[in-house]
Each structure stands twice: as C-alpha cells, then as structure tokens.
Design an enzyme around this catalytic site. Structure first.
Site, PDB file in Angstrom:
ATOM      1  N   GLU A   7       0.876  -1.173   0.000  1.00  0.00           N
ATOM      2  CA  GLU A   7       0.000   0.000   0.000  1.00  0.00           C
ATOM      3  C   GLU A   7       0.909   1.218   0.000  1.00  0.00           C
ATOM      4  O   GLU A   7       1.512   1.558   1.022  1.00  0.00           O
ATOM      5  CB  GLU A   7      -0.923   0.019   1.219  1.00  0.00           C
ATOM      6  CG  GLU A   7      -1.886   1.188   1.192  1.00  0.00           C
ATOM      7  CD  GLU A   7      -2.601   1.418   2.509  1.00  0.00           C
ATOM      8  OE1 GLU A   7      -3.305   2.440   2.616  1.00  0.00           O
ATOM      9  OE2 GLU A   7      -2.444   0.608   3.432  1.00  0.00           O
ATOM     10  N   CYS A  61      -2.637   8.931   2.199  1.00  0.00           N
ATOM     11  CA  CYS A  61      -2.498   8.598   0.787  1.00  0.00           C
ATOM     12  C   CYS A  61      -3.815   8.741   0.027  1.00  0.00           C
ATOM     13  O   CYS A  61      -3.811   8.694  -1.203  1.00  0.00           O
ATOM     14  CB  CYS A  61      -1.944   7.190   0.626  1.00  0.00           C
ATOM     15  SG  CYS A  61      -2.899   5.913   1.445  1.00  0.00           S
TER      16      CYS A  61
END
Length: 487
Positions: free
Chosen positions: A255, A289
C-alpha cells in the site's frame, strides 16, 4: 473531552518471544511534532535480535496455525475491547507521536477498534469453498491455509490503523508475525502489542521490532522463513522492499503513495464539495495517501471554488493537539515542512498563485500553513502535480471538457483514490470507467473500512487489504480434488 497527555507512555522497547527487551543497536529519540521536543526513546534491534524475532515467529507458527480459528477471533475481539478501555491512553499517545489533533487521534483509535473487531468476527468465517468434481461423485475444495511467519511494516502517519489492519488480518489467517513499526510513532505499536498479549496472544505469535528501516527489511526478507511481507509507506521504499523480497519469492502486499484528484463538474454544488472534502484534505495535516490533493474544476465554477476553498482553508486553527480550539496539527518532521515549501515555490515558479498559506508557521514544532495553490495549467510540469504532497496543501486547476479533466487526473503516476462531484449519471459512469483509481468516491469520500478490500494500482501498490481478501492475502488457497475410495 480533552485528552490527558499524562496518560501517554512514549517509550517503546522490542517484544520478542513474549519478552520486552532493550535493543542491541541502541535507541532513537521520539519527538513530538507539535513541539519539536524529545518525549521518549525507542529501542533499535540488532541483527541477532531480528533473527530471534523470526525464529520466535517460526517456532510459534505450528501451534498458532493449528488453533481453532474461533480462538484467533476471540483474541482479536478481546484486544478490541481492551483498546476501547484504553482509548484515552491510546489517543494521548497518538497525539504526541504524530502531531494530530485530538479529534483525529480519537477518530483513528475508533477505526482501529472496529478493525480488530471485524477481523476477530471473520477469523472463523474464512472457510473452504467446495466445487463439483470432473468425475461422478468427486469434489474439489479450495482450502485457505496459513502461509507461515509473515513480516509487516507500517508507516508513521496512521500508526494504530495500520497496525490493527495488518496484524488483525495476519492473525485471523492463522499466521505469526514479525512487526516492524515506524520509529516516529513507536509507542502506539507498543500499546497495541501489549493489548494483544493481554488478550491472550501466545508468546512468539507477534514480535515487535524497530530499527534502521533498510537494514531491518533486508534482514527480514533475507530469511527463507518469512513467507509474506505487507508494507504501507512511500512508493520509493516499496520498490526497494519488493526487490529485497524477490530473491526468496516472498509474497508481498504494497500500500504505497497516492495523489488523489477531485473532479468538480459544472453541475456540482461547490459548497457541498468543499464541506465534503475539506476534512479529508486537512485531517491529519493532509498526511494520508487518500487525501484530496488536486482539484480539477469546471471553468464555469472555478472562480467561485477557489474563493470558497481559500476561505475554508484560512479558517483552520493550527496548534498542538492539547490546545483549545485547534483544528489542524503538525506534520511529522522538518523534512515534510521543507518538502511542502519546495513544492509551493516550484508551483509559483510555474505560474501558480498561492491564495492562502504557503509558509512554515513561526512556532515550536513542525507546522505548515493550510495552503491553496491555484491556476496551474492542466499540462503543467510543476512538481506538485506529480509528486505526492503529503501535507495540508491542495492545487486547483480549471478545465473545459471532461476529457481534459480525466486526462489531467490520470497524468500523475499514482492510482489510488479519486473523487467526482456531479449530478450526471453519464459523467458518473464515464469517470468510474476511465479514471486510473482503485478507490473512487462519487459525491462523497471513499473511506477505507475493514469490511471491503482495497488495493492500489501503479505507483500506489498492489495486493489487497481489508475484507476477506485482506485475510486471504496471508493464506495459500490449497486445491484438494477428491473422489471417494471404494468401500
């Protein structure tokens, strides 16, 4: 209710085979980003201690993987209850380690409790799937089987959510873990491991280590006993880890970074867009993010949008999370401040206008003003349009046609989150089909919740976290084809 920072314990040692121990490689200061002052120490593991952590996870795996899945779930659900009981300590710890506001710190702990609870509830539900066989009376079964000891590495921006997401899934799959947490926020990881242990986790099932990131990851991935690696962090580091894992063919889940575009169409309600996205843009000081970072606004709404977003950004009150009325906290360290200033200045050099913010705040700690950068052309090569800003800064550009907006949104090398605001079903369908994003919100945010899988594309990573797919990432689907034997 104000958080009581006296409850925080900002120091963290290693936890190997059920024992807390000091690191052989010395220690590192833990700094409160809100003041810039040292608040604790984190132990750093030596190579022999890293090897011992792997050995402990390997030794604990046979018994843990053979435990009934319901018992895995019981530990996770008990840990969720314990975290709820320790929410004040946990919130105080996160606030001090990360510079978050009180609201952001408490919100993260609530998400972490939900994550442990969900994985605990589903640990016993990951079952074999049966299919008809090719011959009469035969059958095939796809049986999820725990992979073995795994390594998980987390970032500093959401230390509780990332820890509970990775540990919850790995433990619910029947795996044992070497957990390398971020040195910037070690005490949150330490608290979660303490609570898992109190919940009944056997010695060696989770081992907590800290240390110089590249050296630690190289040592862990060099071991043939590590069967999977799950990482959350920057794209640059993710690529290094993927290369380190390759020689031993260690399964990886990555990720990585994001640079989320927001498409504001001519039919959008500007006030709704700003009310919906501002919290995500400036929450945790923009260090997420999936935070909105590039607004592409139809030319008919552009001036109104810039004016209103600028006004909203200017309302944020910067300060330490313990201060009354604070709505925007610090960024992680001075390096983040320097990067945000560099991106802002580069944008100005490319013709942008800073409508508010753009500077470091003159006070102790690492604060950057909420910043709006307007007027960059869609095809500008300004760094801020391609480099993840990871802070309280957003760009606003105008477009004429939907094709232009989608092309600009897809130009950044990241493909994680994207947001679209429109009343048109045609635009909705077109953007969902064409946007390079794996997490799309239509007229709302796109939250990463524990019940649904989410994974990146391109420089945003690969593999899935969340949902049953997140648990299955730590298993091998063993195919068993069977025909009954003769009596």
């Amino acid at each position: 209710m104000s958080v009581d920072i006296a409850l925080a314990r900002p120091d963290a040692d290693l936890f190997i085979n059920g024992t807390w121990t000091r690191g052989d490689a010395g220690s590192q200061d833990v700094v409160d980003p809100g003041t810039g002052k040292v608040i604790g120490q984190v132990s750093l593991a030596g190579e022999d201690q890293l090897d011992a952590a792997v050995a402990a996870a390997k030794a604990a795996f046979p018994a843990w993987s053979a435990t009934l899945p319901a018992a895995w779930g019981d530990v996770l659900k008990k840990a969720a209850s314990l975290l709820a009981e320790h929410i004040e300590e946990a919130a105080a710890t996160i606030l001090l380690e990360t510079g978050k506001t009180e609201a952001d710190a408490r919100g993260e702990i609530v998400r972490s409790i939900d994550t442990l609870q969900w994985n605990g509830e589903h640990a016993g539900r990951i079952a074999a799937t049966t299919f008809p066989g090719a011959a009469p009376g035969s059958r095939r079964q796809s049986i999820p089987t725990p992979l073995g000891p795994v390594a998980v590495i987390t970032a500093w921006n959401f230390p509780a959510v990332l820890a509970t997401r990775k540990l919850g899934a790995a433990l619910a799959a029947g795996c044992t873990v070497v957990f390398k947490a971020a040195e910037f926020a070690p005490a949150t990881a330490r608290l979660i491991v303490e609570l898992l242990t109190e919940a009944g986790l056997p010695a060696g099932v989770v081992n907590l280590v800290f240390g110089e990131p590249t050296g630690v990851s190289a040592r862990l991935t060099a071991s043939t006993d590590i069967k999977a690696l799950s990482f959350t962090g920057s794209t640059a580091v993710g690529k290094i880890l993927a290369a380190q894992a390759a020689p031993n063919l260690i399964r990886t889940v990555m990720e990585l970074g994001g640079h989320a575009p927001v498409l504001v169409t001519d039919t959008a309600d500007v006030d709704q867009v700003i009310a919906t996205t501002a919290g995500a843009k400036f929450g945790s000081a923009g260090q997420s993010c999936v935070a909105p970072s590039r607004y592409y606004v139809h030319e008919s709404r552009y001036d109104e949008f810039v004016e209103k977003l600028t006004a909203r950004a200017a309302l944020y009150v910067l300060g330490h999370g313990t201060e009354e009325g604070v709505t925007l906290g610090a960024v992680a360290h001075q390096g983040r401040v320097d990067a945000l200033f560099r991106l802002t200045q580069d944008a100005v050099a490319h013709g942008a206008t800073v409508t508010t913010g753009g500077k470091q705040v003159d006070r102790d700690g690492f604060y950057f003003e909420p910043t709006i950068v307007a007027g960059l052309p869609l095809d500008s090569d300004a760094e801020i349009l391609s480099e993840e800003p990871f802070g309280p800064i957003a760009t606003v550009s105008s477009y004429s046609t939907l094709d232009e907006a989608i092309e600009a949104a897809n130009r950044a090398p990241y493909s994680f989150a994207a947001y679209v605001f429109t009343t048109s079903l045609r635009v909705r369908d077109e953007t969902v089909k064409r946007l390079n994003a794996s997490n799309i919100g239509i007229n709302q945010l796109a939250p990463s919740l524990p019940d649904v899988p989410l994974g990146g594309l391109g420089n945003s990573g690969y593999g899935y976290e969340g949902g049953t797919e997140g648990i299955l990432a730590f298993t091998q689907l063993r195919l068993v084809s069977e025909t009954p034997g003769s009596a």
